[in-house]
Design a protein around this motif. Structure first.
Motif, short mmCIF file in Angstrom:
data_model
loop_
_atom_site.label_atom_id
_atom_site.label_comp_id
_atom_site.label_asym_id
_atom_site.label_seq_id
_atom_site.Cartn_x
_atom_site.Cartn_y
_atom_site.Cartn_z
N ALA A 180 0.85 -0.95 0.06
CA ALA A 180 0.43 -0.10 0.20
C ALA A 180 0.83 1.47 -0.33
O ALA A 180 1.72 1.22 1.02
N SER A 181 0.17 2.44 -0.20
CA SER A 181 0.90 3.67 -0.38
C SER A 181 0.86 3.63 0.69
O SER A 181 -0.02 4.07 1.78
N GLN A 182 1.98 5.49 0.86
CA GLN A 182 1.61 5.60 2.20
C GLN A 182 1.17 7.14 2.25
O GLN A 182 0.39 7.67 2.96
N LYS A 183 0.51 7.36 0.81
CA LYS A 183 -0.96 8.67 0.73
C LYS A 183 -1.96 7.50 1.17
O LYS A 183 -2.81 7.89 1.84
N ASP A 184 -2.03 6.59 1.21
CA ASP A 184 -3.05 6.38 1.39
C ASP A 184 -2.93 5.47 2.75
O ASP A 184 -4.44 5.64 3.26
N ILE A 185 -1.88 5.50 3.49
CA ILE A 185 -2.29 5.47 4.45
C ILE A 185 -3.03 6.59 5.69
O ILE A 185 -3.30 7.00 6.20
N ASN A 186 -1.75 7.77 5.01
CA ASN A 186 -2.00 9.18 5.80
C ASN A 186 -3.56 9.45 5.68
O ASN A 186 -4.45 9.84 6.50
N THR A 187 -4.13 9.19 4.13
CA THR A 187 -4.96 9.98 3.96
C THR A 187 -6.10 8.94 5.26
O THR A 187 -7.54 9.57 5.67
N LEU A 188 -5.94 7.46 5.75
CA LEU A 188 -7.13 6.52 6.90
C LEU A 188 -6.88 7.25 8.47
O LEU A 188 -7.80 7.64 9.04
N THR A 189 -5.44 7.82 8.41
CA THR A 189 -4.88 7.96 9.78
C THR A 189 -5.75 8.87 10.04
O THR A 189 -6.04 9.94 10.81
N ASP A 190 -5.37 10.14 9.09
CA ASP A 190 -6.45 11.63 9.02
C ASP A 190 -7.92 11.11 9.13
O ASP A 190 -8.44 12.59 9.81
N LEU A 191 -7.78 10.24 8.33
CA LEU A 191 -9.74 10.10 8.46
C LEU A 191 -10.43 10.25 10.04
O LEU A 191 -11.21 10.78 10.79
#
Length: 221
Positions: A115-126
């Motif tokens: 998985a990309s870090q961008k996708d993970i960042n989106t989830l953690t921010d959400l």
């Protein structure tokens, strides 16, 4: 035999369990001939001790069982790695090593699921977890731990998400975010099995089928 069939969707999914039997010692928890679902969002309702978690652990390959489980004709027993790569399972009471940080856990999931870090960042921010990722998991509250487990579950690209009691210990705002994320993923052709003894808000999440476990069998409500 129970078969529940609905309109075909993009990225069609077929999950079939056949001749399933699961015992703990002399106690039989599940025993049924067949249960079959296709693409969609499904709710397995009922109280504790009815066999919901056991069923989910069977499907996700977390516990041994007698019988056959197929996901799009891929056998859990014969093609275990391929099968498991298509499923994401979030436990009701997640348990992780207490000495690692949230970031270390997410990095592990990212590496395994590419998985990309961008996708993970989106989830953690959400889920408002970004500020806590450098803390050790042992210091997390139950709500933080639950949100971390949901973030882990959404990392990567899978066909079927299995959520065991995802609504417990999270607040209303996080529940609403979870509903919206499920709807978004469903729109991308992903499918969901969700267990909950709490009522799912029908105004926020429409399910395609509701089941319960009665007399060790999965039956439609």
């Amino acid at each position: 035999m129970l078969i529940f069939i609905k309109t075909i969707k993009l990225n069609q999914l077929n999950l079939t369990l056949t001749d399933i039997s699961k015992r703990y010692g002399s106690h039989t928890v599940l025993a049924f001939d067949e249960w079959k679902i296709d693409s969609g969002i499904y709710w397995l309702k009922g109280g504790n001790g009815t066999g919901k978690t056991t069923l989910f652990k069977i499907i996700s390959g977390q516990t041994p069982f007698d019988g056959t489980v197929l996901l799009n004709q891929i056998s859990l027993k014969k093609q275990a790695n391929d099968f498991r790569s298509r499923i994401s399972y979030a436990e009701a009471e997640p348990q992780y090593p207490l000495f690692i940080t949230g970031k270390e856990l997410l990095n592990f999931y990212a590496a395994i699921r590419k998985a990309s870090q961008k996708d993970i960042n989106t989830l953690t921010d959400l889920f408002e977890m970004t500020a806590f990722l450098d803390q050790k998991i042992g210091g997390y509250s139950s709500g933080m731990l639950k949100k971390l487990s949901l973030i882990c579950a959404f990392i990567g690209d899978v066909s079927l998400y299995i959520f065991d009691e995802p609504l417990i210990t999270i607040d209303t705002a996080s529940t609403d975010k979870l509903y919206r994320l499920i709807i978004e993923k469903s729109g991308q052709g992903k499918s969901f099995l969700i267990s909950s003894h709490q009522e799912i808000d029908a105004a926020k999440l429409t399910v395609d089928g509701v089941f319960v476990i009665e007399n060790r069998k999965v039956v439609i409500c």
